[in-house]
Design a protein around this motif. Structure first.
Motif, PDB file in Angstrom:
ATOM      1  N   THR A 153       0.009   3.252  -1.179  1.00 57.28           N
ATOM      2  CA  THR A 153      -1.089   4.038  -0.593  1.00 57.28           C
ATOM      3  C   THR A 153      -1.842   4.836  -1.648  1.00 57.28           C
ATOM      4  O   THR A 153      -2.982   5.241  -1.425  1.00 57.28           O
ATOM      5  CB  THR A 153      -0.568   4.994   0.500  1.00 57.28           C
ATOM      6  N   ASP A 340      -6.850  -1.842   8.667  1.00 55.47           N
ATOM      7  CA  ASP A 340      -6.806  -1.550   7.241  1.00 55.47           C
ATOM      8  C   ASP A 340      -7.665  -0.321   6.971  1.00 55.47           C
ATOM      9  O   ASP A 340      -8.421   0.150   7.828  1.00 55.47           O
ATOM     10  CB  ASP A 340      -7.262  -2.754   6.405  1.00 55.47           C
ATOM     11  N   MET A 378      -1.252   3.795   6.938  1.00 57.18           N
ATOM     12  CA  MET A 378      -0.917   2.514   6.323  1.00 57.18           C
ATOM     13  C   MET A 378       0.591   2.258   6.252  1.00 57.18           C
ATOM     14  O   MET A 378       1.017   1.126   6.006  1.00 57.18           O
ATOM     15  CB  MET A 378      -1.526   2.438   4.918  1.00 57.18           C
TER      16      MET A 378
END
Length: 435
Positions: A153, A340, A378
């Motif tokens: 991330t 996403d 995420m």
């Protein structure tokens, strides 16, 4: 029968979500609904004109040209082995400590983020580079995979970041201010993730093995071999912050340097170069289609006056501004688990930004918070895009193991988010100093 514009906006948003749910690409869903809704409110003539003019305007937008350049630079750097160099440096100096390889992975992800700009790409790269290394040396699969999924991330918070470029363009902010504002949050992220690794190995002695330290000669060799990453990151970021390069020029210089490293290390392999170009082009095309759709959808929302109605509705609730921000944060964490990072931001900007502006919050500060909460999404169940990428690469590691390994990093993320929400100066101090 003429429908109320606000009702059209609500129906359009519901239809867009339905189209996304049945796996129609997000950009196409937004563009289709935006064109149809705009036509219902204004007419088919202006709507058809819109779908011709907006893609053309996007394709000729020089600010967006930085996206394919950063994508190409990241792909070239990964293929040239620069991610391995970053990881090897961290491994050489701290890999022998308890949990040192997991810490090296986090630091390596942060370093590679400076030449990549994508969270998913960072996760995939370190899934190949670091995961076999940790498993071979006795690390628990949960800690090994968790450190990579969480560390991945960092690819979107460490500047330069593709998602920050998009946010800057869509909200009309100066991208260099966003890059500058991200520096301290990125340092905090790496620090908190390192503490999460330390906490994990403290409470679970079997999570990691202690390794013999490398001789100092080997450490300095790794440091010397990693000079390429330093040259690339200093050239790009140093050029941007010094004002010597514009962002576009810095990205172009980065592509040339990364290409030079690829040629120097692997020679001119036409097949490999073709694979790199296809990968960068595919991702760029996906982002551009999302921008097309988002722009058209934003026009549709504007003509229905939905953003103003949302602002007025939230104002009528008499919620404190902090409460609204916390609600948005929760929304983004949920969205980040299913979409996403680019999609989660693009879908919500037409609704969220007017409210944030109305409440008087700084859009640079909110941009960094926005990126961070998408980061958290995420790695958040039930999906978490980074978790899915890692699981697809290593089917032998069950999802439950990856989510178990992520938990300490998720807690660290919550603390980091709280610090940056309640102390905005940590985000805004550097841009203020440089301006």
């Amino acid at each position: 029968m003429t429908l109320d514009p606000l009702l059209i906006a609500g129906l359009g948003f519901a239809l867009m979500l339905l189209m996304i749910a049945v796996h129609i690409p997000i950009g196409i869903a937004m563009g289709f609904v935006g064109m149809g809704g705009f036509a219902m409110v204004v007419g088919w003539g202006p709507a058809l004109s819109l779908i011709a003019s907006e893609p053309a305007a996007t394709l000729t937008n020089l600010n967006l040209a930085v996206i394919p350049l950063f994508m190409l630079m990241g792909n070239l750097a990964a293929s040239a082995g620069l991610a391995n160099d970053v990881y090897n440096i961290a491994h050489a100096f701290i890999g022998h400590r308890k949990g040192g390889l997991a810490t090296a992975t986090v630091i390596g992800c942060g370093g590679f983020g400076a030449v990549c700009g994508s969270g998913v790409a960072t996760t995939a790269t370190f899934g190949r580079v670091a995961l076999p290394e940790m498993l071979e040396r006795g690390y628990a699969p949960s800690l090994a995979s968790g450190s990579i999924a969480a560390g991945g991330t960092l690819g979107i918070i460490v500047p330069p970041s593709t998602i920050m470029v998009l946010y800057a363009i869509l909200t009309e902010q100066f991208v260099v201010d966003l890059f500058t504002a991200a520096i301290i949050p990125a340092i905090i992220a790496v620090t908190f993730y390192t503490l999460a690794v330390r906490a994990t190995v403290h409470f679970d002695k079997s999570a990691a093995a202690e390794l013999a330290p490398l001789p100092w000669r080997e450490r300095f060799r790794a440091l010397l071999q990693g000079w390429g990453v330093m040259v690339l990151s200093i050239s790009v970021l140093g050029g941007i912050y010094s004002g010597f390069f514009t962002v576009n020029e810095a990205a172009a210089v980065g592509v040339v340097i990364a290409f030079a490293f690829l040629i120097a290390r692997k020679g001119l392999d036409i097949k490999e170069l073709g694979r790199i170009l296809v990968g960068a082009s595919t991702t760029t095309a996906m982002i551009y289609i999302m921008v097309f759709g988002a722009t058209i959808f934003s026009y549709f929302m504007s003509v229905t006056d939905a953003p103003s109605m949302i602002v007025n509705g939230i104002t009528a609730l008499n919620m404190p501004p902090a409460g609204v921000i916390l609600a948005f944060i929760a929304l983004y964490i949920v969205l980040g688990a299913f979409f996403d990072e680019v999609a989660a931001m693009i879908i919500t900007i037409p609704f969220v930004i007017p409210v944030v502006q109305h409440l008087g919050f700084d859009l640079i500060w909110w941009g960094i918070i926005n990126v961070i909460v998408i980061e958290i999404g995420m790695i958040t169940p039930p999906i978490g895009i980074n978790v899915m990428v890692l699981n697809a690469m290593r089917r032998d590691i069950p999802l439950q193991q990856i989510y178990k390994g992520i938990f300490p990093f998720f807690i660290a993320d919550m603390f980091r988010l709280a610090v940056l929400v309640f102390f905005p100066a940590l985000t805004l101090w550097l841009p203020g100093m440089l301006n």
